[in-house]
Scaffold this motif. Structure first.
Motif, short mmCIF file in Angstrom:
data_model
loop_
_atom_site.label_atom_id
_atom_site.label_comp_id
_atom_site.label_asym_id
_atom_site.label_seq_id
_atom_site.Cartn_x
_atom_site.Cartn_y
_atom_site.Cartn_z
N ASN A 164 0.83 -1.20 0.00
CA ASN A 164 0.00 0.00 0.00
C ASN A 164 0.87 1.26 0.00
OD1 ASN A 164 -1.89 2.00 0.50
ND2 ASN A 164 -3.11 0.67 1.82
N PRO A 165 0.68 2.14 -0.99
CA PRO A 165 1.52 3.35 -1.04
C PRO A 165 1.37 4.22 0.20
CG PRO A 165 -0.06 3.30 -2.87
CD PRO A 165 -0.24 2.03 -2.11
N ARG A 166 0.33 3.96 0.99
CA ARG A 166 0.16 4.75 2.21
C ARG A 166 1.30 4.52 3.21
NH1 ARG A 166 -6.28 4.48 3.48
NH2 ARG A 166 -6.88 6.11 2.03
N TYR A 167 1.90 3.33 3.19
CA TYR A 167 3.06 3.10 4.05
C TYR A 167 4.14 4.12 3.72
CZ TYR A 167 1.40 -1.47 5.64
OH TYR A 167 0.68 -2.47 6.23
N GLN A 169 3.69 6.93 2.24
CA GLN A 169 3.17 8.25 2.57
C GLN A 169 3.43 8.58 4.03
OE1 GLN A 169 2.29 9.92 0.08
NE2 GLN A 169 1.99 11.73 1.37
N VAL A 170 3.16 7.60 4.88
CA VAL A 170 3.38 7.79 6.32
C VAL A 170 4.86 8.09 6.57
CG1 VAL A 170 3.47 6.57 8.52
CG2 VAL A 170 1.42 6.44 7.12
N SER A 171 5.72 7.33 5.92
CA SER A 171 7.16 7.55 6.10
C SER A 171 7.57 8.94 5.61
CB SER A 171 7.93 6.46 5.36
OG SER A 171 9.26 6.84 5.19
N ARG A 172 7.02 9.34 4.47
CA ARG A 172 7.32 10.68 3.96
C ARG A 172 6.91 11.75 4.97
NH1 ARG A 172 7.65 11.55 -1.46
NH2 ARG A 172 8.57 13.50 -0.80
N THR A 181 12.68 6.68 2.07
CA THR A 181 11.48 5.89 2.28
C THR A 181 11.58 4.56 1.54
OG1 THR A 181 10.10 7.82 2.60
CG2 THR A 181 9.01 5.84 1.84
N VAL A 185 11.48 1.54 4.02
CA VAL A 185 10.13 0.98 4.11
C VAL A 185 9.83 0.02 2.96
CG1 VAL A 185 7.67 1.54 4.11
CG2 VAL A 185 9.27 2.96 5.39
N MET A 189 9.90 -4.19 3.04
CA MET A 189 8.58 -4.81 2.93
C MET A 189 8.49 -5.71 1.71
SD MET A 189 5.89 -1.91 4.17
CE MET A 189 4.49 -2.99 4.00
#
Lengths: 268, 353
Positions: A164-167, A169-172, A181, A185, A189
């Motif tokens: 999920n690109p949201r991972y 995003q959270v790291s960014r 990232t 990340v 993963m």
């Protein structure tokens, strides 16, 4: 997906037919592999294994496949990431071109590479730089690279798609840049998918024949890798050597598939 | 100038549009964005954090235009419904990850992680991998990770909606305490009224990519705009004072009515009571039932809302709305001016502060 098992389903003719076909052809495949294993006496296999030619070809196969697997991974990870995360002009075309080698014959691929690296196009320039691709060991690596690259991209692409690109995003959002990232990340993963694809890449590299033969020539004890050994020895009528290299290739493929099955699911 | 200002935000992502969204928040505000699913709430958050580029509009944080800044320069954190804890790190590493960019000192990182873990009650879980945690624990870890970075703005994208009711209530309490500790400005996307009541001091109603209404929760829910009511039914809001405690029930005197509530309260406390219209039963006569609140009034208005009927009952100065089916409306023979009893359980009269 799990289907409900209804009582009538167990004995339907359709079910029996499909299961029957599955078994029949798996059995045929299995017995053909078995035949390969049991034609030779163990002493014959061992003496072929210990021959100088087999030793040379095994060593060359291992070396070239490792080198090409490494370069394939280095190039396919960024390619797959770009295809999975970014939109850019020409993306569809890149995808289509990458899909091509899967459909068209390896032999044609070899021919195309021969022309590209031959005297017509890149050859003279490379030669000036002291690089010889055609009929050389480097040619083996180049041929293997182009055979395996599209497969690797495909496997790694689907690995990235599953994250999920949201991972990221959270790291960014915590102040990490794109590359950081990716390193902290995305790569960890994707670990098991990357491992699976390097295994399958290695297997494809070591088994690559058509393109290698055309581009690197397949000459005795010079550009002789395992599939070439098989081919050369069949034409000499030297079955023991041919079968032994066949067994080796099969063993490697089998190990590769086993570990691919194990790691592709994501647990490493 | 406001702490956070979003001006005329326009965006079109494959068939979904935000058109001219405008939002404002002051430092320390807890802003709830509420709206039905598919109304573009999450999209707004992902735009603020920098996931999507804008077609038009500006995002201004602390007087600085951040519209064109990459996400890593914005100092905004986000917590998603599905927590997004990195599976290859344990809880400690996940939280520490958020700090590593700002704090280099290992000791300090450890202290801060332990501190936030304490606030959110996950000190025991720091060495565990996210996959071994329950839903509530994962969400607490995700909150801890976002808070520890001390972002200028914290975005919450339905953080509680995958949890059961009790966990949700517990987490709201913890979140409330944590954001007070870290004095964070929050933008919280939700479709749950309880989130708004429990946490927010301002609410913005979003529908189909547009802002329908904004204000403090009480006024928005007491007088929802007509468009909003089509999606949500609003709620009855009554202001009053806790008169006494009767056993476990609180008796609230609100706008001339006496209302029993199961929610904890102290006598003498000024409170607001919320009763959802769908939880109010209308009866022609007083009925003996388990419901503690039986209020007499007169029907002052009846209007249709989609396939249901909203009945307004006037009781002295107060007015209570009830939602019933058209069939019940017919059977009760409701018409303006008719006497009627509004019945609801003490557990449905929620005390808000």
């Amino acid at each position: 997906m799990q289907f409900l098992r209804s009582p009538g389903m167990n004995n339907s003719w359709f079910r029996n037919l499909t299961v029957g076909i599955a078994f029949f052809f798996t059995f045929l495949l299995f017995s053909s592999i078995g035949v390969l294993l049991f034609v030779l006496k163990p002493s014959e296999i061992i003496s072929s294994l210990l021959s100088e030619e087999m030793f040379y070809s095994m060593k060359l196969s291992m070396l070239t496949s490792s080198a090409s697997t490494f370069s394939v991974m280095c190039c396919s990870i960024p390619t797959a990431y770009a295809l999975s995360r970014y939109s850019f002009p020409g993306k569809r075309m890149v995808k289509a071109v990458l899909g091509l080698p899967m459909a068209f014959p390896e032999l044609v691929m070899g021919l195309a590479l021969l022309l590209l690296f031959g005297h017509g196009f890149l050859g003279p320039y490379l030669e000036m730089a002291g690089i010889k691709v055609i009929f050389s060991k480097l040619g083996i690596v180049v041929a293997q690279f182009f055979v395996a690259f599209p497969y690797a991209v495909r496997v790694i692409y689907s690995t990235f798609e599953d994250i999920n690109p949201r991972y990221e995003q959270v790291s960014r959002s915590f102040g990490y840049g794109e590359f950081e990232t990716f390193r902290h990340v995305t790569l960890p993963m994707a670990r098991s998918g990357l491992f699976a694809s390097s295994v399958i890449t290695f297997a494809r590299c070591i088994g690559a024949f058509g393109a290698v033969l055309v581009l690197a020539g397949g000459s005795y004890m010079h550009t002789e890798v395992l599939p070439v050994t098989l081919y050369l020895n069949i034409s000499y009528g030297n079955l023991e050597m041919a079968i032994t290299s066949g067994i080796l290739l099969m063993g490697i493929a089998f190990l590769a598939i086993l570990s691919f099955e194990r790691f592709e699911g994501g647990k490493l | 100038m406001s702490f956070l200002e979003i001006r005329d935000l326009c965006l079109d992502v494959g068939g979904f549009e935000l058109s001219g969204i405008g939002l404002k928040a002051e430092k320390g505000d807890y802003l709830a964005l509420i709206g039905p699913s598919g109304s573009g709430k999450s999209l707004i958050l992902e735009t603020i954090i920098g996931f999507y580029g804008l077609e038009k509009g500006r995002i201004i944080l602390e007087g600085k235009d951040i519209t064109d800044l990459p996400p890593d320069m914005r100092h905004i954190s986000i917590v998603y419904q599905d927590h997004m804890l990195f599976p290859h790190m344990n809880v400690f590493e996940n939280i520490a990850y958020a700090l590593r960019k700002k704090v280099k000192d290992k000791k300090q990182i450890e202290t801060e992680v332990k501190q936030v873990a304490e606030v959110l009650g996950i000190s025991e879980l720091l060495h565990r991998k996210p996959t071994t945690l329950s839903g509530g624990e994962k969400q607490r870890a995700a909150l801890a990770r976002s808070l520890v970075a001390r972002p200028k703005l914290l975005l919450l994208d339905e953080p509680f909606s995958a949890l059961d009711t009790r966990t949700r209530e517990k987490l709201r309490e913890m979140l409330k305490k944590a954001i007070a500790d870290y004095s964070t400005t929050v933008l919280h996307v939700t479709h749950d009224f309880e989130d708004v009541w429990a946490l927010a001091n301002r609410v913005v109603v979003i529908r189909k990519g547009e802002v329908m209404q904004a204000g403090d929760p009480e006024s928005v829910f007491k007088r929802p705009s007509p468009d909003f009511v089509a999606e949500f039914l609003g709620t009855n809001v009554l202001k009053g004072k806790v008169k006494a405690l009767e056993g476990k029930l609180a008796v609230v005197e609100a706008e001339g009515l006496e209302i029993y509530s199961t929610d904890p309260a102290e006598p003498g406390e000024e409170v607001t009571v919320s009763i959802r219209p769908e939880e109010v039963i209308l009866a022609r006569e007083t009925v003996e039932s388990s419901a503690r609140n039986i209020l007499k009034g007169k029907v002052s208005g009846i209007f249709k809302k989609e396939h249901l009927v909203v009945v307004e009952v006037k009781m002295g100065s107060a007015e209570i709305k009830a939602v019933i089916t058209p069939t019940s409306c017919e059977m009760l023979g409701l018409e303006p001016g008719r006497e009627i009893y509004a019945v609801f359980k003490a557990s449905n009269a929620r005390i808000i502060r």
